[in-house]
Design a protein around this motif. Structure first.
Motif, PDB file in Angstrom:
ATOM      1  N   ASN A  78       0.745  -0.785  -0.292  1.00 41.06           N
ATOM      2  CA  ASN A  78      -0.032  -0.423   0.169  1.00 41.06           C
ATOM      3  C   ASN A  78       1.384   1.384  -0.463  1.00 41.06           C
ATOM      4  N   ASP A  79       1.142   1.353   1.357  1.00 39.88           N
ATOM      5  CA  ASP A  79       1.735   3.065   1.107  1.00 39.88           C
ATOM      6  C   ASP A  79       3.408   2.657   1.193  1.00 39.88           C
ATOM      7  N   ALA A  80       3.439   1.622   1.399  1.00 42.54           N
ATOM      8  CA  ALA A  80       4.889   0.860   1.887  1.00 42.54           C
ATOM      9  C   ALA A  80       5.108   0.929  -0.367  1.00 42.54           C
ATOM     10  N   VAL A  81       6.890   1.485  -0.006  1.00 44.92           N
ATOM     11  CA  VAL A  81       6.690   1.324  -2.168  1.00 44.92           C
ATOM     12  C   VAL A  81       8.381   0.475  -1.678  1.00 44.92           C
ATOM     13  N   LEU A  82       9.790   1.260  -0.989  1.00 37.26           N
ATOM     14  CA  LEU A  82      10.915   0.767  -1.252  1.00 37.26           C
ATOM     15  C   LEU A  82      11.636  -0.291   0.105  1.00 37.26           C
ATOM     16  N   HIS A  83      12.265  -0.990  -0.540  1.00 36.14           N
ATOM     17  CA  HIS A  83      12.698  -1.600   0.544  1.00 36.14           C
ATOM     18  C   HIS A  83      11.897  -2.688   1.857  1.00 36.14           C
ATOM     19  N   GLY A  84      11.334  -2.987   1.351  1.00 35.23           N
ATOM     20  CA  GLY A  84      10.006  -3.383   2.195  1.00 35.23           C
ATOM     21  C   GLY A  84      10.075  -5.104   2.663  1.00 35.23           C
ATOM     22  N   LEU A  85      10.359  -4.713   4.748  1.00 33.35           N
ATOM     23  CA  LEU A  85      10.877  -6.178   4.979  1.00 33.35           C
ATOM     24  C   LEU A  85       9.539  -6.897   5.387  1.00 33.35           C
ATOM     25  N   PRO A  86       9.882  -7.809   5.069  1.00 31.80           N
ATOM     26  CA  PRO A  86       8.871  -9.523   5.142  1.00 31.80           C
ATOM     27  C   PRO A  86       8.692  -8.923   6.723  1.00 31.80           C
ATOM     28  N   HIS A  87       7.728  -9.295   6.715  1.00 30.86           N
ATOM     29  CA  HIS A  87       6.950  -9.603   8.004  1.00 30.86           C
ATOM     30  C   HIS A  87       6.149 -10.080   8.250  1.00 30.86           C
ATOM     31  N   ASP A  88       5.323 -10.368   9.148  1.00 32.03           N
ATOM     32  CA  ASP A  88       4.146 -11.306   9.567  1.00 32.03           C
ATOM     33  C   ASP A  88       2.547  -9.924   9.012  1.00 32.03           C
ATOM     34  N   TYR A  89       2.588 -10.785   7.552  1.00 30.28           N
ATOM     35  CA  TYR A  89       1.508  -9.651   7.143  1.00 30.28           C
ATOM     36  C   TYR A  89       0.464 -10.640   6.930  1.00 30.28           C
ATOM     37  N   GLU A  90      -0.562 -10.492   6.761  1.00 26.67           N
ATOM     38  CA  GLU A  90      -1.694 -11.192   5.407  1.00 26.67           C
ATOM     39  C   GLU A  90      -2.201 -10.382   4.709  1.00 26.67           C
ATOM     40  N   LEU A  91      -1.544 -10.436   3.231  1.00 20.76           N
ATOM     41  CA  LEU A  91      -3.211  -9.726   2.654  1.00 20.76           C
ATOM     42  C   LEU A  91      -4.221  -9.284   2.644  1.00 20.76           C
ATOM     43  N   ARG A  92      -4.417  -8.263   1.514  1.00 21.03           N
ATOM     44  CA  ARG A  92      -6.143  -8.547   1.799  1.00 21.03           C
ATOM     45  C   ARG A  92      -6.681  -8.151   0.673  1.00 21.03           C
ATOM     46  N   ASP A  93      -7.595  -8.203   0.178  1.00 24.18           N
ATOM     47  CA  ASP A  93      -8.504  -8.076  -0.916  1.00 24.18           C
ATOM     48  C   ASP A  93      -8.298  -6.714  -1.201  1.00 24.18           C
ATOM     49  N   GLY A  94      -7.815  -5.796  -2.698  1.00 23.31           N
ATOM     50  CA  GLY A  94      -7.462  -4.623  -2.532  1.00 23.31           C
ATOM     51  C   GLY A  94      -6.080  -4.004  -2.194  1.00 23.31           C
ATOM     52  N   ASP A  95      -4.652  -4.853  -1.877  1.00 25.25           N
ATOM     53  CA  ASP A  95      -3.649  -4.528  -1.225  1.00 25.25           C
ATOM     54  C   ASP A  95      -2.945  -3.857  -2.497  1.00 25.25           C
ATOM     55  N   LEU A  96      -2.000  -3.179  -2.473  1.00 24.57           N
ATOM     56  CA  LEU A  96      -1.342  -2.947  -3.868  1.00 24.57           C
ATOM     57  C   LEU A  96      -0.309  -3.421  -3.268  1.00 24.57           C
ATOM     58  N   LEU A  97       0.429  -4.377  -3.606  1.00 26.33           N
ATOM     59  CA  LEU A  97       1.916  -4.743  -3.610  1.00 26.33           C
ATOM     60  C   LEU A  97       2.964  -4.782  -4.385  1.00 26.33           C
ATOM     61  N   THR A  98       3.810  -4.590  -3.822  1.00 25.89           N
ATOM     62  CA  THR A  98       5.213  -4.727  -4.600  1.00 25.89           C
ATOM     63  C   THR A  98       6.788  -5.712  -4.320  1.00 25.89           C
ATOM     64  N   MET A  99       6.760  -5.691  -5.351  1.00 20.83           N
ATOM     65  CA  MET A  99       7.806  -6.991  -5.235  1.00 20.83           C
ATOM     66  C   MET A  99       9.298  -6.489  -5.857  1.00 20.83           C
ATOM     67  N   ASP A 100      10.511  -6.976  -4.980  1.00 24.23           N
ATOM     68  CA  ASP A 100      11.608  -5.923  -5.438  1.00 24.23           C
ATOM     69  C   ASP A 100      12.648  -6.712  -5.819  1.00 24.23           C
ATOM     70  N   MET A 101      13.488  -7.824  -7.334  1.00 26.62           N
ATOM     71  CA  MET A 101      14.379  -8.451  -6.412  1.00 26.62           C
ATOM     72  C   MET A 101      15.524  -8.924  -6.642  1.00 26.62           C
ATOM     73  N   ALA A 102      16.146  -8.519  -6.398  1.00 31.64           N
ATOM     74  CA  ALA A 102      18.080  -9.010  -7.206  1.00 31.64           C
ATOM     75  C   ALA A 102      18.350  -9.243  -6.746  1.00 31.64           C
ATOM     76  N   VAL A 103      19.014 -10.941  -7.538  1.00 31.01           N
ATOM     77  CA  VAL A 103      19.825 -11.885  -7.541  1.00 31.01           C
ATOM     78  C   VAL A 103      20.775 -12.133  -8.564  1.00 31.01           C
ATOM     79  N   SER A 104      21.795 -12.815  -8.183  1.00 25.90           N
ATOM     80  CA  SER A 104      23.120 -12.825  -8.684  1.00 25.90           C
ATOM     81  C   SER A 104      23.241 -14.806  -9.378  1.00 25.90           C
ATOM     82  N   ILE A 105      23.476 -14.886 -10.598  1.00 27.01           N
ATOM     83  CA  ILE A 105      23.472 -16.377 -10.989  1.00 27.01           C
ATOM     84  C   ILE A 105      25.175 -16.552 -11.593  1.00 27.01           C
TER      85      ILE A 105
END
Length: 260
Positions: A78-105
């Motif tokens: 929702n109002d969080a956008v960057l560097h969101g620390l995963p935590h104990d929160y259950e998603l709700r209908d209508g939430d805005l979820l931002t996912m950001d990922m970087a890996v090395s292979i």
């Protein structure tokens, strides 16, 4: 110093980018009402481990963070956008979820982000506002990528993001933007989300950058959560973020974070 990549190195980054896109796509399908953010984090961990990839976020400890980051993905709601620390929160209908990922292979990095609406958008104008906000970041990303071609300059890329934000009526924060990447997650150059056309470094074949428009609906100011990581809009307005890793080539911009 800006490091240009060879065609072979760009191919290697594309392998990483394809995997990142697959993880984000998998999590987007799982992001339903009632799903816990920690479940998504653990799913991402399992996929990273199974692929033999290395998270660029695990133990990440920049000057603005509070201690090392001990997760493989940023998850913001929702109002969080960057560097969101995963935590104990259950998603709700209508939430805005931002996912950001970087890996090395095999030593090559790719970075991508997307915002999804969980379940169904909120009703009426409020829900349409969420759809419009996500659309704005996606369109800004598309237009910035289109500007990332030989003959243009970095300012053309940044200006494209800012121009879309202006058309949609969203302010732009200038503290965080895109960046170069390759062997590491953050390399030169910095890629702001505002700029002046025709200014900045010339775009050269082999340049690899992450372009990442992110907007808050009502402000360009940010605040940090007590966790020391999660960044929110200062006024509590909704946020969205879109990001791709791309390469500048003789044939035009190439998006490296797409599923095959």
């Amino acid at each position: 110093m800006v490091e240009l990549k060879t065609p072979g190195e760009i191919e290697a980054m594309n392998v990483t980018g394809t995997f990142v896109a697959e993880v984000l796509g998998d999590l987007a399908q799982r992001a339903e009402p009632g799903v816990n953010l920690l479940d998504l984090e653990h799913r991402a961990r399992d996929m990273v481990k199974h692929r033999g990839a290395e998270s660029c976020y695990w133990d990440y400890a920049p000057s603005f963070g509070k201690g090392p980051f001990r997760n493989v993905i940023c998850l913001a709601v929702n109002d969080a956008v960057l560097h969101g620390l995963p935590h104990d929160y259950e998603l709700r209908d209508g939430d805005l979820l931002t996912m950001d990922m970087a890996v090395s292979i095999d030593g090559w990095v790719a970075d991508s982000a997307r915002t999804v609406i969980v379940g169904t958008p909120r009703p009426g104008d409020v829900g349409r506002g969420d759809v419009r906000l996500v659309e704005a970041t996606e369109r800004a990303l598309d237009e910035a990528i289109a500007a990332a071609r030989l003959g243009n300059r970095l300012g053309d890329v940044s200006a494209a993001v800012g121009e879309v934000a202006s058309r949609y009526g969203y302010p732009v924060n200038t503290e965080f933007g895109g960046h170069g990447l390759g062997r590491t997650m953050h390399e030169e150059p910095h890629v702001p989300n505002v700029g002046r056309p025709g200014r900045g470094m010339p775009l050269r074949a082999g340049l690899t950058i992450a372009i990442e428009p992110w907007f808050a609906a009502g402000t360009d100011r940010i605040v940090y959560d007590p966790d020391g990581w999660t960044i929110r809009s200062a006024d509590g307005s909704r946020t969205a973020h879109s990001e791709h890793t791309i390469a500048i080539t003789e044939d035009g911009p190439r998006i490296l974070t797409l599923t095959s």
